[in-house]
Design a protein around this motif. Structure first.
Motif, PDB file in Angstrom:
ATOM      1  N   PHE A  43     -10.479   0.963  -5.388  1.00 18.34           N
ATOM      2  CA  PHE A  43     -10.231   2.204  -4.651  1.00 18.34           C
ATOM      3  C   PHE A  43      -8.741   2.554  -4.683  1.00 18.34           C
ATOM      4  O   PHE A  43      -7.886   1.661  -4.748  1.00 18.34           O
ATOM      5  CB  PHE A  43     -10.668   2.068  -3.191  1.00 18.34           C
ATOM      6  CG  PHE A  43     -12.142   2.261  -2.962  1.00 18.34           C
ATOM      7  CD1 PHE A  43     -12.663   3.526  -2.740  1.00 18.34           C
ATOM      8  CD2 PHE A  43     -13.012   1.181  -2.969  1.00 18.34           C
ATOM      9  CE1 PHE A  43     -14.019   3.712  -2.516  1.00 18.34           C
ATOM     10  CE2 PHE A  43     -14.370   1.352  -2.751  1.00 18.34           C
ATOM     11  CZ  PHE A  43     -14.873   2.619  -2.523  1.00 18.34           C
ATOM     12  N   SER A  44      -8.466   3.839  -4.600  1.00 16.56           N
ATOM     13  CA  SER A  44      -7.097   4.327  -4.421  1.00 16.56           C
ATOM     14  C   SER A  44      -6.955   4.833  -2.989  1.00 16.56           C
ATOM     15  O   SER A  44      -7.828   5.563  -2.505  1.00 16.56           O
ATOM     16  CB  SER A  44      -6.821   5.471  -5.405  1.00 16.56           C
ATOM     17  OG  SER A  44      -5.619   6.140  -5.071  1.00 16.56           O
ATOM     18  N   LEU A  45      -5.885   4.410  -2.315  1.00 23.09           N
ATOM     19  CA  LEU A  45      -5.593   4.939  -0.982  1.00 23.09           C
ATOM     20  C   LEU A  45      -4.847   6.255  -1.171  1.00 23.09           C
ATOM     21  O   LEU A  45      -3.660   6.284  -1.481  1.00 23.09           O
ATOM     22  CB  LEU A  45      -4.754   3.937  -0.175  1.00 23.09           C
ATOM     23  CG  LEU A  45      -4.380   4.348   1.252  1.00 23.09           C
ATOM     24  CD1 LEU A  45      -5.619   4.638   2.096  1.00 23.09           C
ATOM     25  CD2 LEU A  45      -3.525   3.266   1.915  1.00 23.09           C
ATOM     26  N   ASP A  46      -5.566   7.360  -1.024  1.00 27.20           N
ATOM     27  CA  ASP A  46      -5.013   8.674  -1.363  1.00 27.20           C
ATOM     28  C   ASP A  46      -3.995   9.165  -0.346  1.00 27.20           C
ATOM     29  O   ASP A  46      -2.976   9.742  -0.707  1.00 27.20           O
ATOM     30  CB  ASP A  46      -6.138   9.698  -1.499  1.00 27.20           C
ATOM     31  CG  ASP A  46      -7.115   9.325  -2.602  1.00 27.20           C
ATOM     32  OD1 ASP A  46      -6.684   8.681  -3.580  1.00 27.20           O
ATOM     33  OD2 ASP A  46      -8.308   9.655  -2.481  1.00 27.20           O
ATOM     34  N   THR A  55      -8.858  -1.484  -1.958  1.00 27.91           N
ATOM     35  CA  THR A  55      -7.959  -1.176  -3.088  1.00 27.91           C
ATOM     36  C   THR A  55      -8.041  -2.262  -4.166  1.00 27.91           C
ATOM     37  O   THR A  55      -7.945  -1.969  -5.361  1.00 27.91           O
ATOM     38  CB  THR A  55      -6.508  -0.999  -2.623  1.00 27.91           C
ATOM     39  OG1 THR A  55      -6.061  -2.184  -1.948  1.00 27.91           O
ATOM     40  CG2 THR A  55      -6.372   0.199  -1.684  1.00 27.91           C
ATOM     41  N   LEU A 105      -9.787   7.183   1.009  1.00 28.83           N
ATOM     42  CA  LEU A 105      -9.806   6.404  -0.229  1.00 28.83           C
ATOM     43  C   LEU A 105     -10.818   6.984  -1.208  1.00 28.83           C
ATOM     44  O   LEU A 105     -11.824   7.569  -0.804  1.00 28.83           O
ATOM     45  CB  LEU A 105     -10.170   4.942   0.041  1.00 28.83           C
ATOM     46  CG  LEU A 105      -9.245   4.158   0.978  1.00 28.83           C
ATOM     47  CD1 LEU A 105      -9.853   4.078   2.376  1.00 28.83           C
ATOM     48  CD2 LEU A 105      -8.985   2.758   0.432  1.00 28.83           C
ATOM     49  N   SER A 106     -10.544   6.810  -2.504  1.00 25.47           N
ATOM     50  CA  SER A 106     -11.474   7.291  -3.535  1.00 25.47           C
ATOM     51  C   SER A 106     -11.372   6.406  -4.752  1.00 25.47           C
ATOM     52  O   SER A 106     -10.410   5.659  -4.936  1.00 25.47           O
ATOM     53  CB  SER A 106     -11.155   8.746  -3.893  1.00 25.47           C
ATOM     54  OG  SER A 106      -9.867   8.820  -4.482  1.00 25.47           O
ATOM     55  N   ARG A 107     -12.387   6.523  -5.617  1.00 25.52           N
ATOM     56  CA  ARG A 107     -12.327   5.843  -6.915  1.00 25.52           C
ATOM     57  C   ARG A 107     -13.244   6.578  -7.883  1.00 25.52           C
ATOM     58  O   ARG A 107     -14.122   7.316  -7.486  1.00 25.52           O
ATOM     59  CB  ARG A 107     -12.728   4.361  -6.795  1.00 25.52           C
ATOM     60  CG  ARG A 107     -14.142   4.101  -6.376  1.00 25.52           C
ATOM     61  CD  ARG A 107     -14.445   2.611  -6.386  1.00 25.52           C
ATOM     62  NE  ARG A 107     -15.741   2.330  -5.775  1.00 25.52           N
ATOM     63  CZ  ARG A 107     -16.177   1.107  -5.488  1.00 25.52           C
ATOM     64  NH1 ARG A 107     -15.407   0.067  -5.718  1.00 25.52           N
ATOM     65  NH2 ARG A 107     -17.362   0.919  -4.945  1.00 25.52           N
ATOM     66  N   THR A 130       1.436   5.011  -0.512  1.00 23.66           N
ATOM     67  CA  THR A 130       0.565   6.182  -0.512  1.00 23.66           C
ATOM     68  C   THR A 130       1.263   7.342   0.187  1.00 23.66           C
ATOM     69  O   THR A 130       2.369   7.195   0.719  1.00 23.66           O
ATOM     70  CB  THR A 130      -0.769   5.859   0.199  1.00 23.66           C
ATOM     71  OG1 THR A 130      -1.666   6.967   0.035  1.00 23.66           O
ATOM     72  CG2 THR A 130      -0.578   5.616   1.695  1.00 23.66           C
ATOM     73  N   ARG A 160      -6.988  -3.118   2.028  1.00 20.22           N
ATOM     74  CA  ARG A 160      -6.616  -3.916   0.852  1.00 20.22           C
ATOM     75  C   ARG A 160      -7.854  -4.481   0.154  1.00 20.22           C
ATOM     76  O   ARG A 160      -7.877  -4.609  -1.071  1.00 20.22           O
ATOM     77  CB  ARG A 160      -5.668  -5.046   1.261  1.00 20.22           C
ATOM     78  CG  ARG A 160      -4.263  -4.553   1.570  1.00 20.22           C
ATOM     79  CD  ARG A 160      -3.303  -5.677   1.853  1.00 20.22           C
ATOM     80  NE  ARG A 160      -3.040  -6.473   0.659  1.00 20.22           N
ATOM     81  CZ  ARG A 160      -2.188  -7.494   0.608  1.00 20.22           C
ATOM     82  NH1 ARG A 160      -1.520  -7.836   1.695  1.00 20.22           N
ATOM     83  NH2 ARG A 160      -1.999  -8.158  -0.489  1.00 20.22           N
ATOM     84  N   LEU A 197       0.842  -1.192   0.000  1.00 17.18           N
ATOM     85  CA  LEU A 197       0.000   0.000   0.000  1.00 17.18           C
ATOM     86  C   LEU A 197       0.885   1.253   0.000  1.00 17.18           C
ATOM     87  O   LEU A 197       1.164   1.842   1.042  1.00 17.18           O
ATOM     88  CB  LEU A 197      -0.929  -0.004   1.216  1.00 17.18           C
ATOM     89  CG  LEU A 197      -1.977  -1.125   1.262  1.00 17.18           C
ATOM     90  CD1 LEU A 197      -2.668  -1.154   2.613  1.00 17.18           C
ATOM     91  CD2 LEU A 197      -2.999  -0.967   0.140  1.00 17.18           C
TER      92      LEU A 197
END
Length: 417
Positions: free
Chosen positions: A392-395, A388, A415-417, A98, A385, A96
């Protein structure tokens, strides 16, 4: 058992030094050479041969005996950097990568809830005295506490009265009382556990009277024993955003107001612009009420008392968006992906076990933003996880040092997507 000279190369997750041979040595720092008594993979520190330049004098007389703090002997900036590096390492090993923001540390003298163990010490002819304290390092025994640079000074100032209060709790020989003390806006709230029931079912009338007299003299807000009120002058209350919330019995409450404020700011910033938010594992509304200043909120938690307190406070606060609160066991009945239709963001702040099943439902949903708040990096990594791997992206992740001078670290992940 053998005396050995050991070179300390790193620190473990609990704050114990680790030698080049893999031996754990408490109260040591990276770069130090020490003399120690070795017992297999653990050792007791005997002497420091070469001290780290970052070693500093502990601020508490109980340090090294008390099991509450592990790292008072480390300069604060080096200590904070280690905690942040620990988060970076754990996330990296889990794949991960980030942005890791600077760690947010709570100051000394700010912890508003502690669990004090009461111990009976017998004297001649049936006389006895009581000591309050914390568990010793690596021991079931306890250290009598006279000061605590971590705790809110109001708790420390109340130690004599709390000790007097505890004298009434030893009517049953097997009682091992723990006084969970919380600083509220209206005074101290004392929730007592570990008192064995007598044949009559509870404390004697004399015991209850003694508690009431001591609590009144000390001006405590409330004293409860196993969810039964023994004394109450006024409801203990806390503020969450604009709301004033009556604390339920034995409440979960973030330990540090500073850390709570940091978490609330991070959570509300992360979902800014969202019109509908779910606050899962909401407790009594730590995030619910601040979120409701900007969004319609669905709040759920398995603790009926906490949700009841949240609902009561809803009726006393104005100027917020709609809040819908529900008692719901999110382990047995997580919020389903289909139920998340129309939600712009999900916030979840589970206990140490994490929220694996809930994370799987979020992963299946169409929600675009998630904030994961965690007191356990291992379960945080597992749950994140799941997200993701679903796109999702762990910003970013912000480490929170809520438990000063310990190995404990908390996380807020966006997190976002």
């Amino acid at each position: 058992m053998a005396h050995q000279s050991l070179s300390i190369t790193s620190l473990g997750f609990q704050g114990d030094g680790i030698s080049a041979e893999g031996i754990f040595v408490p109260l040591t720092l990276p770069g130090e050479v020490v003399q120690a008594d070795v017992h297999k993979d653990r050792a007791d520190l005997l002497d420091i041969i070469t001290a780290s330049p970052d070693r500093t004098d502990p601020v508490c007389r109980h340090f090294s005996r008390c099991g509450g703090c592990a790292l008072q002997h480390w300069e604060i900036n080096a200590y904070s950097a280690w905690k942040r590096d620990l988060v970076i390492s754990l996330l990296s090993k889990a794949g991960l990568e980030t942005q890791i923001d600077p760690i947010l540390t709570t100051p000394p003298h700010s912890r508003r809830r502690v669990g004090l163990h009461a111990k009976r010490i017998n004297g001649p002819k049936g006389a006895f005295r009581v000591e309050l304290g914390f568990k010793m390092r690596k021991s079931w025994d306890q250290v009598r506490i006279e000061e605590c640079p971590v705790a809110d000074p109001r708790i420390v100032a109340a130690l004599p009265s709390l000790t007097e209060l505890a004298k009434a709790l030893f009517e049953h020989p097997k009682s091992a009382p723990i006084l969970n003390v919380t600083v509220s806006e209206t005074g101290l709230d004392i929730d007592i556990r570990g008192v064995e029931r007598s044949k009559s079912g509870g404390l004697s009338a004399d015991g209850r009277m003694q508690i009431a007299m001591t609590a009144s003299a000390a001006d405590f807000a409330r004293v409860t024993l196993s969810d039964e009120i023994q004394y109450m002058a006024r409801a203990p209350q806390v503020r969450f955003g604009r709301a004033i919330v009556d604390l339920p019995f034995g409440p979960f409450l973030q330990a540090s107001p500073k850390s709570e404020a940091d978490m609330v700011r991070l959570v509300t910033q992360a979902v800014a612009g969202a019109k509908k938010v779910a606050d899962l594992f909401c407790g009594s509304g730590t995030f619910t009420f601040p979120l409701a200043e900007q969004a319609v909120v669905y709040a759920a938690d398995g603790a009926a008392g906490a949700v009841g307190a949240l609902k009561s406070a809803m009726g006393r606060v104005s100027g917020l968006k709609t809040i819908t609160a529900e008692v719901r066991d999110l382990y047995r009945r997580p919020m389903l992906a289909a139920e998340m239709n129309g939600f712009d963001a999900i916030v979840f702040d589970p206990p140490r076990a994490g929220a694996e099943d809930q994370a799987r439902e979020i992963a299946l949903s169409a929600v675009k933003r998630v904030v994961a708040v965690s007191c356990n990096p291992q379960t945080f990594i597992r749950d994140v996880r799941i997200l993701t791997e679903a796109g999702f992206s762990l910003d970013k992740v912000t480490p929170i040092d809520q438990f000063l001078w310990s190995g404990h670290v908390e996380l807020v992940g966006v997190l976002s997507r």
